[in-house]
Motif scaffolding. Structure first.
Motif, PDB file in Angstrom:
ATOM      1  N   TYR A 186      -0.069  -9.807  -7.840  1.00 28.69           N
ATOM      2  CA  TYR A 186       0.401 -10.084  -8.779  1.00 28.69           C
ATOM      3  C   TYR A 186       2.374  -8.807  -8.397  1.00 28.69           C
ATOM      4  CZ  TYR A 186      -3.080 -11.995 -11.420  1.00 28.69           C
ATOM      5  OH  TYR A 186      -4.026 -12.824 -11.057  1.00 28.69           O
ATOM      6  N   GLY A 187       1.955  -7.779  -7.578  1.00 27.43           N
ATOM      7  CA  GLY A 187       3.115  -6.983  -7.334  1.00 27.43           C
ATOM      8  C   GLY A 187       4.174  -7.159  -5.845  1.00 27.43           C
ATOM      9  N   TYR A 188       3.767  -8.356  -5.356  1.00 25.03           N
ATOM     10  CA  TYR A 188       4.524  -8.666  -4.037  1.00 25.03           C
ATOM     11  C   TYR A 188       6.260  -8.788  -4.245  1.00 25.03           C
ATOM     12  CZ  TYR A 188       5.052 -13.390  -6.361  1.00 25.03           C
ATOM     13  OH  TYR A 188       5.806 -14.472  -6.930  1.00 25.03           O
ATOM     14  N   ALA A 189       6.471  -9.173  -5.811  1.00 25.39           N
ATOM     15  CA  ALA A 189       7.539  -8.591  -5.353  1.00 25.39           C
ATOM     16  C   ALA A 189       8.843  -7.517  -5.228  1.00 25.39           C
ATOM     17  CB  ALA A 189       8.069  -9.322  -7.289  1.00 25.39           C
ATOM     18  N   GLY A 190       7.130  -6.719  -5.470  1.00 23.40           N
ATOM     19  CA  GLY A 190       7.323  -5.137  -5.474  1.00 23.40           C
ATOM     20  C   GLY A 190       8.179  -4.440  -4.487  1.00 23.40           C
ATOM     21  N   GLY A 191       7.368  -5.619  -3.304  1.00 29.04           N
ATOM     22  CA  GLY A 191       7.483  -4.954  -1.309  1.00 29.04           C
ATOM     23  C   GLY A 191       6.370  -3.744  -1.132  1.00 29.04           C
ATOM     24  N   ASN A 241       2.485  -0.699  -8.805  1.00 26.01           N
ATOM     25  CA  ASN A 241       2.943  -1.694  -8.129  1.00 26.01           C
ATOM     26  C   ASN A 241       4.054  -1.789  -8.597  1.00 26.01           C
ATOM     27  OD1 ASN A 241       2.617  -4.561  -9.675  1.00 26.01           O
ATOM     28  ND2 ASN A 241       0.487  -3.701 -10.112  1.00 26.01           N
ATOM     29  N   TYR A 242       5.267  -2.553  -7.761  1.00 22.79           N
ATOM     30  CA  TYR A 242       6.528  -2.542  -8.570  1.00 22.79           C
ATOM     31  C   TYR A 242       7.177  -4.017  -9.178  1.00 22.79           C
ATOM     32  CZ  TYR A 242       6.318   2.296  -7.188  1.00 22.79           C
ATOM     33  OH  TYR A 242       6.087   3.303  -7.282  1.00 22.79           O
ATOM     34  N   GLY A 243       6.116  -5.001  -9.376  1.00 24.09           N
ATOM     35  CA  GLY A 243       6.122  -6.537  -8.414  1.00 24.09           C
ATOM     36  C   GLY A 243       6.465  -6.577 -11.324  1.00 24.09           C
ATOM     37  N   GLU A 244       6.318  -8.086 -11.448  1.00 23.12           N
ATOM     38  CA  GLU A 244       7.109  -8.049 -12.841  1.00 23.12           C
ATOM     39  C   GLU A 244       5.888  -7.144 -13.637  1.00 23.12           C
ATOM     40  OE1 GLU A 244       7.076 -11.885 -15.640  1.00 23.12           O
ATOM     41  OE2 GLU A 244       6.528 -12.773 -13.319  1.00 23.12           O
ATOM     42  N   LEU A 304      -3.669  -6.281   7.090  1.00 17.26           N
ATOM     43  CA  LEU A 304      -3.541  -7.514   7.451  1.00 17.26           C
ATOM     44  C   LEU A 304      -2.802  -8.099   6.238  1.00 17.26           C
ATOM     45  CD1 LEU A 304      -5.858  -8.080  10.073  1.00 17.26           C
ATOM     46  CD2 LEU A 304      -3.150  -7.948  10.095  1.00 17.26           C
ATOM     47  N   MET A 305      -3.516  -8.235   5.107  1.00 14.89           N
ATOM     48  CA  MET A 305      -3.459  -8.176   3.574  1.00 14.89           C
ATOM     49  C   MET A 305      -2.362  -8.181   3.227  1.00 14.89           C
ATOM     50  SD  MET A 305      -5.573  -8.022   0.025  1.00 14.89           S
ATOM     51  CE  MET A 305      -5.358  -6.485   0.333  1.00 14.89           C
ATOM     52  N   LEU A 306      -0.769  -6.533   2.957  1.00 17.89           N
ATOM     53  CA  LEU A 306      -0.322  -6.186   2.857  1.00 17.89           C
ATOM     54  C   LEU A 306       0.828  -6.441   3.704  1.00 17.89           C
ATOM     55  CD1 LEU A 306      -1.673  -1.915   2.818  1.00 17.89           C
ATOM     56  CD2 LEU A 306      -1.199  -4.146   0.602  1.00 17.89           C
ATOM     57  N   ASP A 307       0.083  -6.700   4.916  1.00 17.71           N
ATOM     58  CA  ASP A 307       1.616  -7.712   5.840  1.00 17.71           C
ATOM     59  C   ASP A 307       1.577  -8.827   5.633  1.00 17.71           C
ATOM     60  OD1 ASP A 307       1.702  -4.752   7.249  1.00 17.71           O
ATOM     61  OD2 ASP A 307       0.601  -5.413   8.942  1.00 17.71           O
ATOM     62  N   GLY A 308       0.247  -9.723   4.984  1.00 19.35           N
ATOM     63  CA  GLY A 308       0.557 -11.575   5.098  1.00 19.35           C
ATOM     64  C   GLY A 308       1.416 -10.696   3.263  1.00 19.35           C
ATOM     65  N   LYS A 332       3.724  -8.955   3.001  1.00 20.36           N
ATOM     66  CA  LYS A 332       5.267  -8.667   2.922  1.00 20.36           C
ATOM     67  C   LYS A 332       5.560  -6.970   2.053  1.00 20.36           C
ATOM     68  CE  LYS A 332       7.090 -12.681   5.064  1.00 20.36           C
ATOM     69  NZ  LYS A 332       9.114 -13.413   4.179  1.00 20.36           N
ATOM     70  N   MET A 333       3.932  -6.473   2.028  1.00 16.82           N
ATOM     71  CA  MET A 333       3.954  -5.362   1.544  1.00 16.82           C
ATOM     72  C   MET A 333       3.567  -4.743   1.734  1.00 16.82           C
ATOM     73  SD  MET A 333       2.786  -6.887  -2.330  1.00 16.82           S
ATOM     74  CE  MET A 333       3.437  -5.347  -3.200  1.00 16.82           C
ATOM     75  N   LYS A 334       4.417  -3.098   1.751  1.00 15.09           N
ATOM     76  CA  LYS A 334       3.730  -2.147   2.799  1.00 15.09           C
ATOM     77  C   LYS A 334       2.397  -0.921   1.633  1.00 15.09           C
ATOM     78  CE  LYS A 334       8.167  -0.821   5.070  1.00 15.09           C
ATOM     79  NZ  LYS A 334       9.017  -0.920   5.072  1.00 15.09           N
ATOM     80  N   GLY A 335       1.958  -0.822   2.318  1.00 13.29           N
ATOM     81  CA  GLY A 335       1.235   0.445   1.442  1.00 13.29           C
ATOM     82  C   GLY A 335       1.030   1.647   1.669  1.00 13.29           C
ATOM     83  N   GLU A 336       1.185   3.146   0.759  1.00 14.06           N
ATOM     84  CA  GLU A 336       0.915   4.185   1.438  1.00 14.06           C
ATOM     85  C   GLU A 336       0.642   5.303  -0.184  1.00 14.06           C
ATOM     86  OE1 GLU A 336       4.913   7.888   1.569  1.00 14.06           O
ATOM     87  OE2 GLU A 336       5.048   5.874   0.900  1.00 14.06           O
ATOM     88  N   LEU A 337      -0.646   6.347   1.050  1.00 15.51           N
ATOM     89  CA  LEU A 337      -1.048   6.718  -0.039  1.00 15.51           C
ATOM     90  C   LEU A 337       0.054   8.151  -0.422  1.00 15.51           C
ATOM     91  CD1 LEU A 337      -3.877   8.037  -1.153  1.00 15.51           C
ATOM     92  CD2 LEU A 337      -4.220   8.442   1.850  1.00 15.51           C
TER      93      LEU A 337
END
Length: 362
Positions: A271-276, A295-298, A230-234, A236-241
């Protein structure tokens, strides 16, 4: 080594006694020859020597003369050591006045060498202890300052909005609920700050050994992503192992390590929400398990990377509540990882930011 020096010192003493005795006999003989030569040409010296010989005797004179010259040569042979003792005394007096950067000179290889080395070791430990004490005092002052700042900010807001409510300074029920909502959010933040501060202090001073239990690290990462979906969806990010392992059994405190990984995941989302997306890599290198949160943010500035795990440090210097959490999360994570005998580090560039946790498997 001490036994070798003791044997060497004994031989040196024997050698000094022998040399001093031989030199004393030779010198006394030369002095007698000189006096005998003088008595041949002078009446008064001959009368003095004759009187001394008649009153004392020949053997005592020889013994006394040899002893005097023996003492003279012993002092002469040990003069360098006596001068070294004087230097040691002066150095100790200088250090006793508070000059802890000075050291006692270590020049000779004898029993005093151990004294000088031990004094230097004592001075270095004392200096280190004083530096640690000063650092601890500075750290305590910084801790009080930072805690006061972080606790005062939400507390001021809570008091302010509750004051408006208590004074009935709101237009309608909608504005009242708005004030209550803000006060509640500030109180929640205050709770997080106090909890993190308590947790950090406990982790820093906890002396009990880690109670290790077996667990599956791969399964823990899968559960971590599932629980924070839910935190990731909120955000707008995806998490992958990403791993080739089906399981990685290891020993540790699962509940404490989950705290570390939750913090790193939350940090990546914040801090990495910009990377998605957030990628979690689990690998096995030698005897260590390695977990990477990417993460792929700033990018994080290189000057900030060494300070990320210091308490209350934030890359965003504004210190507003939009800039992140309490500033203790990474410090707590570092304490937990180090208690498990592992390490945590961070790297960042324009492409990605990676927080790596390395833990011994057994």
């Amino acid at each position: 080594m001490r036994a070798n020096i003791a044997i060497r010192q004994a031989w040196r003493l024997v050698w000094q006694i022998v040399v001093s005795s031989v030199l004393a006999l030779i010198t006394f003989y030369l002095v007698l020859m000189l006096l005998w030569f003088m008595t041949r040409s002078s009446t008064y010296p001959r009368l003095f020597l004759q009187t001394l010989y008649n009153s004392v005797g020949q053997l005592p004179i020889i013994v006394l003369g040899c002893f005097v010259f023996f003492v003279f040569y012993m002092v002469l042979l040990n003069w360098r050591r006596f001068r070294y003792y004087d230097n040691l005394t002066r150095s100790v007096e200088h250090i006793a006045q508070g000059h802890f950067e000075a050291l006692v000179p270590v020049r000779q290889n004898n029993e005093v060498t151990f004294l000088a080395e031990n004094l230097n070791s004592l001075v270095e430990k004392l200096k280190r202890s004083l530096d640690e004490e000063r650092l601890a005092e500075q750290t305590k002052n910084e801790l009080i300052t930072n805690v006061s700042h972080d606790l005062r900010t939400p507390l001021t807001s809570i008091i302010g909005y509750l004051g408006l409510i208590e004074q009935d300074r709101y237009r309608d029920e909608v504005e009242l609920r708005y004030y209550v909502q803000i006060a509640y959010a500030k109180a929640e933040r205050l709770k997080v700050l106090i909890h993190d501060l308590f947790e950090y202090t406990r982790m820093r001073h906890e002396s009990q050994e880690v109670i290790k239990k077996p667990f599956n690290l791969v399964e823990m990462m899968n559960q971590l992503l599932a629980h924070h979906r839910l935190m990731l969806d909120g955000s707008k990010m995806k998490g992958e192992l990403i791993t080739d392992l089906t399981e990685l059994r290891m020993m540790g405190e699962p509940d404490k390590l989950v705290r570390v990984f939750e913090n790193l995941l939350a940090n990546a989302v914040t801090y990495g929400y910009a990377g998605g997306k957030v990628d979690i890599y689990v690998n096995h290198y030698g005897g260590d398990a390695v977990v990477d949160f990417v993460n792929y943010g700033e990018a994080i500035p290189s000057s900030d990377l060494p300070l990320l795990f210091d308490r209350f440090y934030r890359v965003d210097k504004s210190r507003t509540e939009n800039s992140g959490g309490s500033g203790l999360g990474l410090a707590i994570a570092k304490s937990i990882v180090e208690r498990h005998g592992g390490s945590i580090s961070a790297t960042s560039d324009i492409n990605a930011t990676n927080f790596r946790v390395r833990l011994p498997i057994s």
